[in-house]
Design a protein around this motif. Structure first.
Motif, mmCIF file in Angstrom:
data_model
loop_
_atom_site.group_PDB
_atom_site.id
_atom_site.type_symbol
_atom_site.label_atom_id
_atom_site.label_comp_id
_atom_site.label_asym_id
_atom_site.label_seq_id
_atom_site.Cartn_x
_atom_site.Cartn_y
_atom_site.Cartn_z
ATOM 1 N N VAL A 103 18.092 -59.808 -30.623
ATOM 2 C CA VAL A 103 19.539 -59.736 -30.392
ATOM 3 C C VAL A 103 20.246 -60.363 -31.579
ATOM 4 O O VAL A 103 19.996 -61.523 -31.919
ATOM 5 N N ALA A 104 21.103 -59.590 -32.230
ATOM 6 C CA ALA A 104 21.976 -60.126 -33.272
ATOM 7 C C ALA A 104 23.235 -60.688 -32.620
ATOM 8 O O ALA A 104 23.630 -60.256 -31.526
ATOM 9 N N HIS A 105 23.863 -61.653 -33.269
ATOM 10 C CA HIS A 105 25.098 -62.222 -32.731
ATOM 11 C C HIS A 105 26.106 -61.106 -32.474
ATOM 12 O O HIS A 105 26.274 -60.206 -33.307
ATOM 13 N N PRO A 106 26.761 -61.106 -31.328
ATOM 14 C CA PRO A 106 27.675 -60.002 -30.992
ATOM 15 C C PRO A 106 28.826 -59.820 -31.970
ATOM 16 O O PRO A 106 29.384 -58.719 -32.058
ATOM 17 N N ASP A 107 29.194 -60.841 -32.719
ATOM 18 C CA ASP A 107 30.264 -60.690 -33.707
ATOM 19 C C ASP A 107 29.758 -60.210 -35.066
ATOM 20 O O ASP A 107 30.554 -59.921 -35.955
ATOM 21 N N TYR A 108 28.442 -60.125 -35.229
ATOM 22 C CA TYR A 108 27.903 -59.735 -36.523
ATOM 23 C C TYR A 108 27.953 -58.215 -36.666
ATOM 24 O O TYR A 108 27.469 -57.477 -35.809
ATOM 25 N N VAL A 109 28.549 -57.757 -37.758
ATOM 26 C CA VAL A 109 28.621 -56.328 -38.070
ATOM 27 C C VAL A 109 27.978 -56.130 -39.428
ATOM 28 O O VAL A 109 28.454 -56.657 -40.436
ATOM 29 N N TYR A 110 26.899 -55.367 -39.462
ATOM 30 C CA TYR A 110 26.178 -55.213 -40.724
ATOM 31 C C TYR A 110 27.010 -54.472 -41.769
ATOM 32 O O TYR A 110 26.993 -54.799 -42.936
ATOM 33 N N SER A 111 27.767 -53.488 -41.332
ATOM 34 C CA SER A 111 28.688 -52.817 -42.242
ATOM 35 C C SER A 111 30.061 -52.858 -41.594
ATOM 36 O O SER A 111 30.194 -52.735 -40.391
#
Length: 272
Positions: A103-111
């Protein structure tokens, strides 16, 4: 002061830099040197390279969110291709585990919007396919962010020293940029996802995770993600997904993904 940074995608370093040695980063080559740090491990991302991760519960590993993305395509790396090699040293690990989920942090957007706030959410939680219950692999506790001037240490793997973990002791917290921390650690060759430790009365605690390297006033520094608040959200996210119940003024030009992959570019650069 203007801050300029690059994600720790080590394959983009010039060959001359990759062979340089940093005397403040010490390889832990013997059993005595590595004792107590074996719960830091190499996170192998299939054929895409590797990052560093740290065991914080018998079945949970903490790392950087951008390690979960292929920097050429921007796609999530399948969990089935990722493995955690706890205490990897000289060709063998203390324990090998696959992933059940990540699970990546919900606020993290790769692009997307790429600024320092993105660095501050560059955190991921990995659920292993089986818990690690060996006595020499006790999970590390996590703690609150250290204050200005506090001393911290970083344990990591990197492409030019991938066979043993290395430690850099006595870095300092030199600035706070929004939710990220600026550390004096010279992590030119440190992997993304490496744990940052504060030594407290109860022992070493993971207080942040390395996200990027930077230039600050002509000095090499590191950008790190404080773990206390983001980790609480990650624990909720992994529980909600069916997993185990887990007890200023900076702009990013381009994003980086998995570290340590030979011949792959895509470092992230932060400029004023």
């Amino acid at each position: 002061m203007p801050l300029r940074a690059a994600a720790l995608c080590l394959a983009v370093l010039a060959p001359g830099l990759a062979r340089a040695e940093n005397p403040s980063v010490v390889g832990m080559r013997t059993a005595d040197e590595v004792r107590g740090w074996q719960s830091v491990g190499k996170l192998v991302l299939g054929a895409r390279g590797f990052c560093t991760g740290v065991l914080i519960e018998p079945q949970l590993v903490l790392t950087a969110a951008h390690c979960l993305f292929d920097k050429e395509t921007g796609a999530r790396i399948p969990d089935a291709t990722i493995s955690f090699q706890a205490g990897w040293r000289n060709g063998r690990a203390e324990a090998y585990r696959g992933l059940r989920r990540s699970v990546a942090h919900p606020d993290y957007v790769y692009s997307g919007a790429e600024d320092l706030d993105r660095v501050a959410s560059d955190l991921a939680l990995l659920e292993l396919d089986q818990p690690i219950l060996l006595p020499q692999l006790a999970p590390f506790a996590t703690g609150g962010r250290p204050g200005m001037g506090a001393s911290v240490s970083v344990v990591s793997y990197a492409m030019d020293r991938s066979e043993v973990p290395s430690i850099e002791r006595d870095c300092r917290v030199m600035a706070l940029e929004t939710e990220a921390m600026v550390l004096t650690c010279d992590i030119d060759f440190g992997s993304s996802g490496a744990p940052v430790f504060a030594l407290r009365e109860t022992g070493a605690e993971v207080v942040s995770v390395i996200s990027a390297k930077a230039d600050y006033m002509g000095r090499k520094v590191a950008l790190a993600v404080p773990v206390e608040e983001p980790l609480a959200r990650l624990r909720s996210e992994i529980g909600a997904s069916g997993g185990i119940r887990a007890t200023g003024g900076v702009r990013v030009i381009s994003g980086g993904g998995a570290d340590g992959g030979a011949g792959r570019g895509g470092a992230k650069f932060i400029t004023p």
